[in-house]
Design a protein around this motif. Structure first.
Motif, mmCIF file in Angstrom:
data_model
loop_
_atom_site.group_PDB
_atom_site.id
_atom_site.type_symbol
_atom_site.label_atom_id
_atom_site.label_comp_id
_atom_site.label_asym_id
_atom_site.label_seq_id
_atom_site.Cartn_x
_atom_site.Cartn_y
_atom_site.Cartn_z
ATOM 1 N N ARG A 1 -32.741 -51.505 3.553
ATOM 2 C CA ARG A 1 -32.604 -52.518 2.516
ATOM 3 C C ARG A 1 -33.456 -53.759 2.778
ATOM 4 N N GLY A 2 -33.870 -53.947 4.051
ATOM 5 C CA GLY A 2 -34.717 -55.099 4.344
ATOM 6 C C GLY A 2 -34.118 -56.105 5.314
ATOM 7 N N TYR A 3 -32.987 -55.764 5.915
ATOM 8 C CA TYR A 3 -32.408 -56.632 6.947
ATOM 9 C C TYR A 3 -33.115 -56.388 8.280
ATOM 10 N N ASP A 4 -33.190 -57.434 9.102
ATOM 11 C CA ASP A 4 -33.612 -57.257 10.491
ATOM 12 C C ASP A 4 -32.391 -56.827 11.270
ATOM 13 N N VAL A 5 -32.485 -55.692 11.928
ATOM 14 C CA VAL A 5 -31.327 -55.121 12.604
ATOM 15 C C VAL A 5 -31.494 -55.250 14.104
ATOM 16 N N CYS A 6 -30.426 -55.684 14.781
ATOM 17 C CA CYS A 6 -30.421 -55.605 16.233
ATOM 18 C C CYS A 6 -29.297 -54.665 16.639
ATOM 19 N N LEU A 7 -29.655 -53.575 17.299
ATOM 20 C CA LEU A 7 -28.689 -52.562 17.709
ATOM 21 C C LEU A 7 -28.372 -52.776 19.185
ATOM 22 N N VAL B 1 -33.354 -40.851 17.724
ATOM 23 C CA VAL B 1 -32.678 -40.312 16.529
ATOM 24 C C VAL B 1 -33.127 -41.072 15.284
ATOM 25 N N LEU B 2 -33.221 -42.404 15.392
ATOM 26 C CA LEU B 2 -33.616 -43.207 14.226
ATOM 27 C C LEU B 2 -35.069 -42.942 13.831
ATOM 28 N N ASP B 3 -35.951 -42.755 14.837
ATOM 29 C CA ASP B 3 -37.341 -42.399 14.525
ATOM 30 C C ASP B 3 -37.373 -41.143 13.668
ATOM 31 N N THR B 4 -36.664 -40.113 14.128
ATOM 32 C CA THR B 4 -36.653 -38.834 13.409
ATOM 33 C C THR B 4 -36.045 -38.998 12.021
ATOM 34 N N LEU B 5 -34.900 -39.697 11.961
ATOM 35 C CA LEU B 5 -34.181 -39.847 10.695
ATOM 36 C C LEU B 5 -35.036 -40.558 9.651
ATOM 37 N N LEU B 6 -35.705 -41.639 10.067
ATOM 38 C CA LEU B 6 -36.444 -42.421 9.078
ATOM 39 C C LEU B 6 -37.729 -41.732 8.631
ATOM 40 N N VAL B 7 -38.345 -40.961 9.522
ATOM 41 C CA VAL B 7 -39.500 -40.163 9.101
ATOM 42 C C VAL B 7 -39.036 -39.150 8.058
ATOM 43 N N GLN B 8 -37.884 -38.544 8.327
ATOM 44 C CA GLN B 8 -37.297 -37.600 7.372
ATOM 45 C C GLN B 8 -37.001 -38.285 6.033
ATOM 46 N N TRP B 9 -36.434 -39.475 6.086
ATOM 47 C CA TRP B 9 -36.150 -40.218 4.847
ATOM 48 C C TRP B 9 -37.430 -40.508 4.075
ATOM 49 N N ASP C 1 -40.192 -38.699 4.112
ATOM 50 C CA ASP C 1 -40.623 -37.438 3.494
ATOM 51 C C ASP C 1 -39.785 -37.090 2.272
ATOM 52 N N GLU C 2 -38.545 -37.516 2.277
ATOM 53 C CA GLU C 2 -37.626 -37.112 1.218
ATOM 54 C C GLU C 2 -37.433 -38.177 0.128
ATOM 55 N N ASP C 3 -38.305 -39.169 0.106
ATOM 56 C CA ASP C 3 -38.149 -40.248 -0.879
ATOM 57 C C ASP C 3 -36.787 -40.915 -0.804
ATOM 58 N N TRP C 4 -36.278 -41.079 0.390
ATOM 59 C CA TRP C 4 -34.961 -41.702 0.552
ATOM 60 C C TRP C 4 -35.117 -43.153 1.005
ATOM 61 N N LEU C 5 -36.355 -43.683 0.834
ATOM 62 C CA LEU C 5 -36.623 -45.090 1.184
ATOM 63 C C LEU C 5 -36.967 -45.850 -0.087
ATOM 64 N N LYS C 6 -36.959 -47.195 0.014
ATOM 65 C CA LYS C 6 -37.342 -48.006 -1.144
ATOM 66 C C LYS C 6 -38.804 -47.746 -1.487
ATOM 67 N N GLU C 7 -39.124 -47.925 -2.771
ATOM 68 C CA GLU C 7 -40.497 -47.684 -3.205
ATOM 69 C C GLU C 7 -41.466 -48.585 -2.446
ATOM 70 N N GLY C 8 -42.580 -48.023 -2.056
ATOM 71 C CA GLY C 8 -43.595 -48.797 -1.360
ATOM 72 C C GLY C 8 -43.332 -48.958 0.128
ATOM 73 N N GLN D 1 -22.313 -54.759 1.147
ATOM 74 C CA GLN D 1 -22.240 -53.296 1.116
ATOM 75 C C GLN D 1 -22.902 -52.742 -0.146
ATOM 76 N N LYS D 2 -22.661 -53.391 -1.263
ATOM 77 C CA LYS D 2 -23.315 -52.933 -2.501
ATOM 78 C C LYS D 2 -24.820 -53.079 -2.379
ATOM 79 N N GLU D 3 -25.224 -54.201 -1.796
ATOM 80 C CA GLU D 3 -26.649 -54.492 -1.674
ATOM 81 C C GLU D 3 -27.384 -53.409 -0.886
ATOM 82 N N ILE D 4 -26.740 -52.846 0.148
ATOM 83 C CA ILE D 4 -27.430 -51.818 0.945
ATOM 84 C C ILE D 4 -27.236 -50.416 0.366
#
Ligand code: NAD
Length: 313
Positions: free
Chosen positions: A25-31, A45-53, A55-62, A173-176
């Motif tokens: 969504r655009g937040y800076d995250v500290c894990l 895990v996050l590297d793999t997940l986000l590459v997958q997202w 590929d699957e158009d599961w990210l915001k446009e652009g 929560q709605k925002e994300i």
């Protein structure tokens, strides 16, 4: 432009999912995690997940995996993690003493405007937030796994959580991209598990009473009422299955009450004994224990397909 900083406490299954959702969504995250090897696992895990997202158009446009991953930092310092955070999502193991101690530590380190949310599945918030300096900022935000396909978040305030905290938590929560519901007062099981357990107990009794097999009870859900549940609840079903809900209740209300009184008489059962043998025999022949990982991947694939269909419509 960043929306601000979000801190995720605990980098296990749920902490990683929240990190991906907030970063997308655009937040800076500290894990943050106390176990540095866990942070390494989380990074991969996050590297793999986000590459997958990506590929699957599961990210915001652009956006792509790299832009989102660049928003996630990993830390083993609690003070540094919490510095300037607008929202904290705690995801440590489900143990009330641990939650209490983690919230106490967080309480000492955050500013007065930071929302302190817990991912707990079944502990009511007053059990681990009472007496904290920032108790009015503490709340439960309970996700469903995996949160990026099952978007329900149960928002549960304690008696001392301010309305403002509730409002902001729901808005974030709605925002994300999640679907928050408000659990107006503390109850065991919140809303989802209370409904889920009512259905589970009826399935159990039907098998115990010899009315149907475990397999057929599952089919009643997957090929029957479950077909609706992904997009339409019980109340909406009432409205559509008659000429509106008032008509439905006039037509079917007495019979529904009669059946529910029968169920009440049969009562809650121990989830053990011969019925458990029967249920686990059916399950183990269908899904052997060494095939659980495969079956979880199959489940997530289904959830993904349903989630995508919901977004498309
Ligand atoms: P998990 O075991 O996968 O991860 C917990 C993480 O917390 C681990 O990485 C561990 O190293 C870390 N941790 C332990 N002590 C810590 C501390 N003091 N400070 C920081 N990190 C610490 O657990 P999970 O499945 O991600 O569950 C986390 C929470 O989310 C629980 O409250 C659980 O009930 C809730 N939840 C889980 C699910 C689910 O399906 N797994 C669904 C909804 C909610």
């Amino acid at each position: 432009t960043s929306l601000g900083k979000v801190t995720i406490i605990g980098s296990g299954l749920i902490g990683r999912s929240w990190s991906a959702l907030f970063a997308r969504r655009g937040y800076d995250v500290c894990l943050y995690d106390t176990v540095s090897s866990q942070l390494e696992v989380a990074r991969s895990v996050l590297d793999t997940l986000l590459v997958q997202w990506g590929d699957e158009d599961w990210l915001k446009e652009g956006e792509n995996a790299q832009t989102v991953l660049a928003r996630i930092r990993y830390s083993d310092s609690l003070a540094e993690s919490l510095n300037k955070a607008v929202y904290v999502q705690e995801c440590v193991p489900e143990n009330v003493q641990l939650k209490e101690s983690v919230f106490k530590q967080i309480d000492e380190l955050v500013g007065d405007d930071t929302i302190l949310a817990s991912s707990t599945s079944c502990i009511i918030p007053s059990k681990f937030t009472k007496g904290l300096k920032h108790e009015s900022m503490c709340i439960v935000a309970h996700p469903v796994n995996p949160p990026y396909y099952c978007t329900l978040v149960e928002v549960v305030p304690s008696p001392w959580t301010t309305p403002e905290t509730v409002k902001k938590t729901i808005a974030i929560q709605k925002e994300i991209g999640q679907s928050p519901i408000l659990v107006r007062r503390e109850v065991n099981g919140f809303v989802l598990n209370r409904i889920q357990y009512a259905i589970l107990m009826e399935c159990w009794r039907l098998v115990e009473e010899g009315v149907c097999s475990p397999e057929d009870a599952d089919i009643a859900l997957t090929e029957g009422i479950g077909m609706r549940y992904a997009f339409m609840g019980n109340f909406e079903t009432m409205q559509l299955n008659a000429n509106g809900a008032v008509d439905y209740c006039q037509k079917y209300g007495d019979n529904i009450k009669k059946i529910c009184l029968e169920q009440q008489e049969l009562g809650a059962r121990d989830l053990s004994g011969p019925t458990l043998d029967k249920v686990s025999q059916y399950l183990n022949s269908k899904i052997p224990i060494d095939k659980l990982e495969e079956r979880r991947a199959w489940r997530d694939d289904w959830l993904k397909a349903i989630a995508k269909e919901k977004i498309k419509r």
